[in-house]
Design a protein around this motif. Structure first.
Motif, PDB file in Angstrom:
ATOM      1  N   LEU A 173       0.856  -1.191   0.000  1.00  0.00           N
ATOM      2  CA  LEU A 173       0.000   0.000   0.000  1.00  0.00           C
ATOM      3  C   LEU A 173       0.888   1.234   0.000  1.00  0.00           C
ATOM      4  CD1 LEU A 173      -2.592   1.734   0.567  1.00  0.00           C
ATOM      5  CD2 LEU A 173      -2.253   1.227   2.991  1.00  0.00           C
ATOM      6  N   VAL A 174       0.671   2.122  -0.955  1.00  0.00           N
ATOM      7  CA  VAL A 174       1.365   3.410  -0.937  1.00  0.00           C
ATOM      8  C   VAL A 174       0.355   4.445  -0.486  1.00  0.00           C
ATOM      9  CG1 VAL A 174       2.602   5.141  -2.259  1.00  0.00           C
ATOM     10  CG2 VAL A 174       2.887   2.717  -2.814  1.00  0.00           C
ATOM     11  N   LEU A 175       0.637   5.039   0.665  1.00  0.00           N
ATOM     12  CA  LEU A 175      -0.301   5.975   1.255  1.00  0.00           C
ATOM     13  C   LEU A 175       0.365   7.338   1.277  1.00  0.00           C
ATOM     14  CD1 LEU A 175      -3.003   6.179   2.781  1.00  0.00           C
ATOM     15  CD2 LEU A 175      -1.712   5.824   4.882  1.00  0.00           C
ATOM     16  N   ALA A 176      -0.136   8.281   0.505  1.00  0.00           N
ATOM     17  CA  ALA A 176       0.557   9.566   0.439  1.00  0.00           C
ATOM     18  C   ALA A 176      -0.346  10.645  -0.111  1.00  0.00           C
ATOM     19  CB  ALA A 176       1.793   9.426  -0.444  1.00  0.00           C
ATOM     20  N   GLY A 177       0.017  11.889   0.206  1.00  0.00           N
ATOM     21  CA  GLY A 177      -0.772  13.043  -0.208  1.00  0.00           C
ATOM     22  C   GLY A 177      -0.679  13.313  -1.702  1.00  0.00           C
ATOM     23  N   ALA A 178      -1.379  14.385  -2.096  1.00  0.00           N
ATOM     24  CA  ALA A 178      -1.509  14.701  -3.513  1.00  0.00           C
ATOM     25  C   ALA A 178      -0.168  15.071  -4.138  1.00  0.00           C
ATOM     26  CB  ALA A 178      -2.483  15.859  -3.682  1.00  0.00           C
ATOM     27  N   GLY A 179       0.043  14.661  -5.365  1.00  0.00           N
ATOM     28  CA  GLY A 179       1.202  15.097  -6.131  1.00  0.00           C
ATOM     29  C   GLY A 179       2.516  14.492  -5.681  1.00  0.00           C
ATOM     30  N   SER A 180       2.447  13.415  -4.880  1.00  0.00           N
ATOM     31  CA  SER A 180       3.682  12.839  -4.355  1.00  0.00           C
ATOM     32  C   SER A 180       4.216  11.717  -5.244  1.00  0.00           C
ATOM     33  CB  SER A 180       3.431  12.306  -2.939  1.00  0.00           C
ATOM     34  OG  SER A 180       2.384  11.362  -2.966  1.00  0.00           O
ATOM     35  N   GLY A 181       3.525  11.476  -6.364  1.00  0.00           N
ATOM     36  CA  GLY A 181       4.035  10.487  -7.306  1.00  0.00           C
ATOM     37  C   GLY A 181       3.442   9.100  -7.160  1.00  0.00           C
ATOM     38  N   LYS A 182       2.246   9.011  -6.608  1.00  0.00           N
ATOM     39  CA  LYS A 182       1.608   7.700  -6.449  1.00  0.00           C
ATOM     40  C   LYS A 182       1.302   7.075  -7.808  1.00  0.00           C
ATOM     41  CE  LYS A 182      -1.826   9.314  -4.008  1.00  0.00           C
ATOM     42  NZ  LYS A 182      -1.395  10.710  -3.977  1.00  0.00           N
ATOM     43  N   THR A 183       0.689   7.867  -8.674  1.00  0.00           N
ATOM     44  CA  THR A 183       0.354   7.355 -10.003  1.00  0.00           C
ATOM     45  C   THR A 183       1.631   7.031 -10.766  1.00  0.00           C
ATOM     46  OG1 THR A 183      -1.656   8.685  -9.977  1.00  0.00           O
ATOM     47  CG2 THR A 183      -0.939   7.858 -12.113  1.00  0.00           C
ATOM     48  N   ARG A 184       2.614   7.862 -10.541  1.00  0.00           N
ATOM     49  CA  ARG A 184       3.927   7.644 -11.128  1.00  0.00           C
ATOM     50  C   ARG A 184       4.493   6.281 -10.716  1.00  0.00           C
ATOM     51  NH1 ARG A 184       6.864  10.053 -14.932  1.00  0.00           N
ATOM     52  NH2 ARG A 184       8.742   8.829 -14.909  1.00  0.00           N
ATOM     53  N   CYS A 216       3.518  -3.343 -24.806  1.00  0.00           N
ATOM     54  CA  CYS A 216       2.355  -3.136 -23.932  1.00  0.00           C
ATOM     55  C   CYS A 216       1.157  -3.976 -24.333  1.00  0.00           C
ATOM     56  CB  CYS A 216       1.921  -1.680 -23.956  1.00  0.00           C
ATOM     57  SG  CYS A 216       3.084  -0.601 -23.164  1.00  0.00           S
ATOM     58  N   ARG A 217       1.333  -4.802 -25.362  1.00  0.00           N
ATOM     59  CA  ARG A 217       0.157  -5.526 -25.859  1.00  0.00           C
ATOM     60  C   ARG A 217      -0.469  -6.412 -24.796  1.00  0.00           C
ATOM     61  NH1 ARG A 217       1.087  -7.912 -31.519  1.00  0.00           N
ATOM     62  NH2 ARG A 217      -0.485  -9.306 -30.727  1.00  0.00           N
ATOM     63  N   GLY A 218      -1.771  -6.283 -24.667  1.00  0.00           N
ATOM     64  CA  GLY A 218      -2.491  -7.119 -23.709  1.00  0.00           C
ATOM     65  C   GLY A 218      -2.580  -6.516 -22.313  1.00  0.00           C
ATOM     66  N   LEU A 219      -1.846  -5.440 -22.079  1.00  0.00           N
ATOM     67  CA  LEU A 219      -1.903  -4.779 -20.773  1.00  0.00           C
ATOM     68  C   LEU A 219      -3.305  -4.200 -20.550  1.00  0.00           C
ATOM     69  CD1 LEU A 219      -0.243  -3.563 -18.328  1.00  0.00           C
ATOM     70  CD2 LEU A 219      -0.018  -1.517 -19.725  1.00  0.00           C
ATOM     71  N   ILE A 262       2.645   4.762 -20.033  1.00  0.00           N
ATOM     72  CA  ILE A 262       3.317   3.458 -20.106  1.00  0.00           C
ATOM     73  C   ILE A 262       3.799   3.177 -21.528  1.00  0.00           C
ATOM     74  CG2 ILE A 262       3.109   0.993 -19.604  1.00  0.00           C
ATOM     75  CD1 ILE A 262       0.750   1.804 -17.750  1.00  0.00           C
ATOM     76  N   HIS A 263       2.978   3.560 -22.506  1.00  0.00           N
ATOM     77  CA  HIS A 263       3.402   3.390 -23.901  1.00  0.00           C
ATOM     78  C   HIS A 263       4.725   4.086 -24.144  1.00  0.00           C
ATOM     79  CE1 HIS A 263      -0.786   2.353 -25.699  1.00  0.00           C
ATOM     80  NE2 HIS A 263      -0.198   1.339 -25.123  1.00  0.00           N
ATOM     81  N   LYS A 264       4.820   5.291 -23.572  1.00  0.00           N
ATOM     82  CA  LYS A 264       6.048   6.067 -23.771  1.00  0.00           C
ATOM     83  C   LYS A 264       7.245   5.342 -23.168  1.00  0.00           C
ATOM     84  CE  LYS A 264       4.483  10.739 -24.382  1.00  0.00           C
ATOM     85  NZ  LYS A 264       3.782  11.706 -23.528  1.00  0.00           N
ATOM     86  N   THR A 265       7.051   4.747 -22.006  1.00  0.00           N
ATOM     87  CA  THR A 265       8.173   4.089 -21.338  1.00  0.00           C
ATOM     88  C   THR A 265       8.540   2.762 -21.998  1.00  0.00           C
ATOM     89  OG1 THR A 265       7.010   4.855 -19.384  1.00  0.00           O
ATOM     90  CG2 THR A 265       9.062   3.694 -19.012  1.00  0.00           C
ATOM     91  N   LEU A 266       7.531   1.964 -22.274  1.00  0.00           N
ATOM     92  CA  LEU A 266       7.811   0.600 -22.723  1.00  0.00           C
ATOM     93  C   LEU A 266       7.753   0.417 -24.235  1.00  0.00           C
ATOM     94  CD1 LEU A 266       5.913  -1.770 -20.253  1.00  0.00           C
ATOM     95  CD2 LEU A 266       8.372  -1.578 -20.556  1.00  0.00           C
ATOM     96  N   LYS A 282       6.055   1.004 -12.003  1.00  0.00           N
ATOM     97  CA  LYS A 282       6.055  -0.370 -11.520  1.00  0.00           C
ATOM     98  C   LYS A 282       5.655  -1.341 -12.631  1.00  0.00           C
ATOM     99  CE  LYS A 282       5.270  -3.082  -7.490  1.00  0.00           C
ATOM    100  NZ  LYS A 282       5.176  -2.956  -6.044  1.00  0.00           N
ATOM    101  N   ILE A 283       4.709  -0.915 -13.449  1.00  0.00           N
ATOM    102  CA  ILE A 283       4.317  -1.768 -14.577  1.00  0.00           C
ATOM    103  C   ILE A 283       5.536  -1.997 -15.486  1.00  0.00           C
ATOM    104  CG2 ILE A 283       2.888  -1.885 -16.665  1.00  0.00           C
ATOM    105  CD1 ILE A 283       0.723  -0.364 -15.054  1.00  0.00           C
ATOM    106  N   ALA A 284       6.245  -0.912 -15.769  1.00  0.00           N
ATOM    107  CA  ALA A 284       7.438  -1.039 -16.609  1.00  0.00           C
ATOM    108  C   ALA A 284       8.466  -1.956 -15.943  1.00  0.00           C
ATOM    109  CB  ALA A 284       8.043   0.340 -16.866  1.00  0.00           C
ATOM    110  N   HIS A 285       8.630  -1.787 -14.632  1.00  0.00           N
ATOM    111  CA  HIS A 285       9.586  -2.605 -13.884  1.00  0.00           C
ATOM    112  C   HIS A 285       9.219  -4.092 -13.953  1.00  0.00           C
ATOM    113  CE1 HIS A 285      12.430  -3.623 -10.708  1.00  0.00           C
ATOM    114  NE2 HIS A 285      11.463  -4.322 -10.133  1.00  0.00           N
ATOM    115  N   LEU A 286       7.932  -4.390 -13.775  1.00  0.00           N
ATOM    116  CA  LEU A 286       7.476  -5.783 -13.794  1.00  0.00           C
ATOM    117  C   LEU A 286       7.780  -6.439 -15.137  1.00  0.00           C
ATOM    118  CD1 LEU A 286       3.989  -5.387 -12.030  1.00  0.00           C
ATOM    119  CD2 LEU A 286       5.969  -6.598 -11.123  1.00  0.00           C
ATOM    120  N   VAL A 287       7.553  -5.650 -16.209  1.00  0.00           N
ATOM    121  CA  VAL A 287       7.756  -6.212 -17.543  1.00  0.00           C
ATOM    122  C   VAL A 287       9.248  -6.347 -17.854  1.00  0.00           C
ATOM    123  CG1 VAL A 287       7.429  -5.773 -20.007  1.00  0.00           C
ATOM    124  CG2 VAL A 287       5.549  -5.377 -18.414  1.00  0.00           C
TER     125      VAL A 287
END
Ligand SMILES: Nc1ncnc2c1ncn2[C@@H]1O[C@H](COP(=O)(O)OP(=O)(O)OP(=O)(O)O)[C@@H](O)[C@H]1O
Ligand SMILES: [Mg+2]
Length: 671
Positions: A19-30, A76-79, A67-71, A35-40
Motif C-alpha cells: 500500500l502506498v499511502l501519500a498526499g496529492a502530487g507525491s508520485g503515487k500514479t507515477r 504493452c500488448r495485452g496490458l 506506459i506506452h512512452k516508457t515501454l 512499476k508496470i514497466a519494472h514488472l515487464v
C-alpha cells in the motif's frame, strides 16, 4: 526523472501486497506506471499478465499513454489499464455463459434506471422525483454493499421494506430485459468470482499482478473484487490518499484503507512525502485546509518547487460576469506570458456551472474541452433545434432535414421518406426541394402529403421572417419552437418530466445564445446564417478534438479532476451552497466537501485563482451567496482577495477589463 528512495522502494517491492499511502502530487500514479514497466522489464511478467485500475476513463487513457512512452507500444500488448467498471464489463463479456446471460445485453444508465423504476411503481404508488432518486440510491447502495434483493427483503424494516420490494422487482426486470445497470458491472463479476472457484482461478491466472490507483475511493464490492482477483497470492500494489476520498455518495469507504491491513497482515506500507507538483504556497494552503478534517493516518507533505505567488480570489458581478472575468484573465495571461490554452483548467462543483464558461469561451473564440458531463452540442435537444436552424439557413441541408422531418411526429413515416428520397435522387435535388416538386402528391398518401406541405410552408415562412434583421429574426425562432410544440414533444419523449424540463432549459439556453448573437448591441449583430455557422463550426471543432488534448482550456468537475494536474487552475463558484454543496451542508457532511476542495487546490502547479459571483440566479430567483467557508480557512497571508470596493468602481473596472480584452483580441488577430 529520478525516483526518490521511497518511490523506488514502492516500485521494486514485489514480494507481497503493498500500500502506498501519500498526499496529492507525491508520485503515487507515477509509482504505478513505473512499476508496470519494472514488472515487464525486470521481473517475470508479460504486459498481458498485468491489470491496472484507475477511476476515470481520462485517467486510464493518460496512464496508458505514460506506459506506452516508457515501454513502447509493442511491449504493452495485452496490458489492461481501465476503470473498475470497464474491467468488470470485460469479465462479464467473457463469462456470459456462466452468468446465464444472453450475449448482446444492454447497459442502463441512471436515467434508464429511473424510467424503469417509474414504470414499475406507476400503477400502485404515487411517487415523485425525489422518491425515485431515493430508490435509485438505495438500490445502488445495496448493490455496492453486495446485498441481494432476497437478503434485503429478509432484513428490511420500516420504509425500507417498500424499497426492498421495489429492488426485487427492479432486478427481475433488468434480468428479463437482459440489461445491467452501472453497479452490476462490479457486483456481477464479484459474485461470480466468489461463487465459482474455477472461474476465479482462471482470472487469478489471467491477472497475475494488480495495481489500483485512487484506492481510497473503492466501495465494498470493488474492494471484494480486488480481493477475489488477487487471491491468496496477494500480488498487488494499491495507492491512495484518504484526504482525497470524494465518492462516499457512491459507497466509497476510506476505511477500506485500514481494512486492507486487517485482511493482509503481511501488507507493506510505504509513505511518500515529497510533492513534485505544486509551488510551496499552493501546497501549504492545501495542507492547512485539510488539517481541519480529522485524520486517521499521519501524513506529511513538502515541496521544494519555490514559494510561488499568492492565491487570488476574484469576484464576478453575477455568474456571467464571473465567467467573463475568468476568460479575460486567460486571454490576458496568454498574451503577456505566452502561456498555452491547454495549461488552464476551470474546475467546478457541478456540471450545470459549466454553461456560462462554455459560452464565454466560445464568444472569445477560445478552444476548450469539456471532460465528463455532456457537451452542450451533443445533446439530442440541441441537435434537434440546431437542425431546424440549419434548415432555415440552408434548405438543402439533407442531414438536418432527415433529423427533423418527423420530429416532433407529424405522420411522415419511412415509406413516405423513401419516396421523397427516390424523387430527390431522380431529379438530382435536395430532399427539401423534392418536397416541392409537382407530382409528389401522387407518390404519398394524402395525410403524409399534407404533412409534408405544411412542413415546407413552416420552414419557408420562418426562413423569410428570420432573414429580417435583429428582433424579427429572434421572434421568428421563438415562434417556430412554439409552433412545432417542441416542449410538449420533450415531455412525451423523455424518460421523466424532470429530464424533459432539463432538456427544455437547454433549448431555452440555445435560444438565448442565438438571440444574443442576432441582436448584439455593439454593431456586431450577426445574420442568422452567420450565427448558425459559428455554432456549427464550434460543434465540429469540439467533436474533432474529442480524443486529443490539443491546446484547449480544460473544463471539468472537481470530481473528474482527481489525479490530474495543470499549471494554472481556476476553482470557480467558491460559494456557500456550491462548495460546500447545499445538500452536504444540510446533511452536515462538510468533511467530504473539504476533501473535494483539497483535491481541487492540489491540481494546481503554479497558479491558483478562486472565483465567485456576488449574485447568482438560482431556481428563477437571484441570490447573494456568501463566499465559501473554505476560503476563510486558508492562511490569509497567502491569499489575495480582490479589493471589494464600492459597486460603481467595481463596474468601472469591469468595463475597463472588457475594453482591454477587445484591444487584446484585436492585437492577437494581427499575430
Ligand atoms: N521523483 C520525481 N521527480 C520528479 N518529478 C516527479 C517525481 N515523482 C513524480 N513526479 C511528478 O510529480 C507530479 C505528480 O505525480 P503523480 O501524478 O504521480 O502524483 P499523485 O501522488 O498520483 O497525485 P494525486 O494524489 O493528485 O493523484 C507528476 O508531474 C510527476 O511526473
Ligand atoms: Mg495520482
Amino acid at each position: 526523472m529520478q525516483l526518490n528512495p521511497r518511490q523506488r522502494e514502492a516500485v521494486t517491492y514485489i514480494g507481497g501486497p503493498l500500500l502506498v499511502l501519500a498526499g496529492a502530487g507525491s508520485g503515487k500514479t507515477r509509482v504505478i506506471t513505473e512499476k508496470i514497466a519494472h514488472l515487464v522489464r525486470h521481473c517475470d511478467y508479460r504486459a498481458k499478465d498485468i491489470a491496472a485500475v484507475t477511476f476515470t476513463n481520462k485517467a486510464a487513457r493518460e496512464m496508458k499513454e505514460r506506459i506506452h512512452k516508457t515501454l513502447g507500444r509493442q511491449a504493452c500488448r495485452g496490458l489492461r489499464v481501465s476503470t473498475f467498471h470497464t474491467l468488470g464489463l470485460d469479465i462479464i463479456r467473457r463469462e456470459t455463459a456462466t452468468l446465464g446471460m444472453k450475449p448482446g445485453f444492454s447497459l442502463f444508465d441512471d436515467q434508464d434506471s429511473m424510467a424503469l423504476l417509474k414504470a414499475l411503481t406507476d400503477d400502485e404508488l404515487d411517487v415523485d422525483k425525489s422518491w425515485l432518486k431515493l430508490a435509485v440510491s438505495k438500490i445502488s447502495n445495496w448493490k455496492n454493499d453486495m446485498r441481494s434483493p432476497d437478503a434485503v427483503l429478509a432484513s428490511a424494516e420500516g420504509d425500507d421494506q417498500l424499497f426492498a420490494v421495489v429492488y426485487e422487482q427492479y432486478q427481475r426486470h433488468l434480468k428479463a430485459y437482459n440489461a445491467l445497470d452501472f453497479d452490476d458491472l462490479i457486483l456481477l463479476p464479484t459474485v461470480l468470482l466468489r461463487d465459482h472457484p474455477a472461474v476465479r482461478e482462471r482470472w487469478q491466472k489471467r491477472i497475475r499482478y494488480l495495481l489500483v490507483d485512487e484506492y481510497q475511493d473503492t466501495n465494498t464490492s470493488q474492494y471484494q473484487l480486488v480481493r477475489l482477483l488477487v487471491g491468496e497470492r496477494a500480488r498487488f500494489t494499491v495507492v491512495g490518499d484518504d484526504d482525497q476520498s470524494i465518492y462516499s455518495w457512491r459507497g466509497a469507504q476510506p476505511k477500506n484503507l485500514a481494512l486492507l491491513q486487517d485482511d493482509f497482515p503481511q501488507l507493506r506500507v510505504v509513505k511518500l512525502e515529497q510533492n513534485y507538483r505544486s509551488m510551496e504556497r499552493i501546497l501549504k494552503c492545501a495542507n492547512i485546509l485539510i488539517d481541519n478534517n480529522p485524520h486517521v493516518f499521519e501524513k506529511r507533505l513538502f515541496s521544494d518547487m519555490g514559494y510561488g505567488e499568492p492565491l487570488r480570489v476574484i469576484f464576478g458581478r453575477n455568474e456571467e460576469n464571473e465567467a467573463e472575468r475568468v476568460v479575460a484573465e486567460i486571454v490576458r495571461e496568454r498574451f503577456l506570458e505566452k502561456t498555452r490554452y491547454g495549461d488552464y483548467a476551470i474546475l467546478y462543483r457541478g456540471n450545470h456551472q459549466a454553461r456560462g464558461f462554455e459560452k464565454s469561451l466560445i464568444n472569445n473564440r477560445i478552444p476548450y474541452k469539456m471532460t465528463g458531463g455532456q457537451s452542450f452540442f451533443s445533446r439530442a435537444e440541441i441537435k434537434d433545434i440546431m437542425a431546424y436552424l440549419r434548415l432555415l439557413v440552408n434548405p438543402d441541408d439533407d442531414n438536418a432535414f432527415l433529423r427533423i422531418i418527423n420530429l416532433p411526429r407529424r405522420g411522415i413515416g419511412p415509406t413516405s421518406m423513401e419516396r421523397i428520397g427516390e424523387l430527390a435522387n431522380q431529379e438530382r435535388v435536395s430532399l427539401f426541394s423534392a418536397c416541392q416538386i409537382h407530382g409528389l402528391n401522387t407518390l404519398l398518401s394524402a395525410p403524409a402529403f399534407h404533412a409534408v406541405q405544411s412542413f415546407v410552408e413552416l420552414i419557408q415562412r420562418t426562413a423569410r421572417k428570420a432573414a429580417e434583421p435583429g428582433e424579427q429574426s429572434v421572434h421568428a425562432i421563438r415562434d417556430l419552437i412554439k409552433f412545432i410544440q417542441y416542449e410538449e414533444w420533450l415531455f412525451e419523449s423523455s424518460p421523466s418530466p424532470a429530464a424533459a424540463e432539463m432538456r427544455m432549459k437547454n433549448v431555452n439556453e440555445l435560444y438565448r445564445w442565438v438571440s444574443d448573437m442576432l441582436k448584439d448591441d455593439d454593431d456586431e449583430a450577426l445574420s442568422l446564417e452567420q450565427a448558425v455557422n459559428k455554432l456549427m463550426l464550434r460543434d465540429m471543432l469540439s467533436r474533432q478534438d474529442e480524443e486529443d488534448d490539443g491546446d484547449q482550456v480544460q473544463l471539468m468537475t472537481l470530481h473528474a479532476s482527481k489525479g490530474l494536474e495543470f499549471p494554472y487552475v481556476f476553482m470557480v463558484g467558491m460559494e456557500e451552497g456550491l462548495l460546500p454543496h447545499q445538500s452536504s451542508i444540510d446533511e452536515g457532511n462538510i468533511e467530504e466537501e473539504r476533501r473535494l476542495a483539497y483535491v481541487g487546490i492540489t491540481r494546481a502547479q503554479q497558479r491558483l485563482i478562486f472565483t465567485l459571483a456576488r449574485e447568482r440566479r438560482q431556481y428563477g430567483e437571484t441570490i447573494r451567496p456568501e463566499p465559501s467557508r473554505f476560503l476563510f480557512e486558508l492562511p490569509q497571508d497567502d491569499v489575495k482577495w480582490e479589493d471589494s470596493q464600492t459597486k460603481v468602481s467595481h463596474e468601472e473596472k469591469q468595463q475597463r477589463s472588457a475594453s482591454n480584452i477587445a484591444a487584446l483580441r484585436n492585437m492577437l488577430k494581427k499575430d
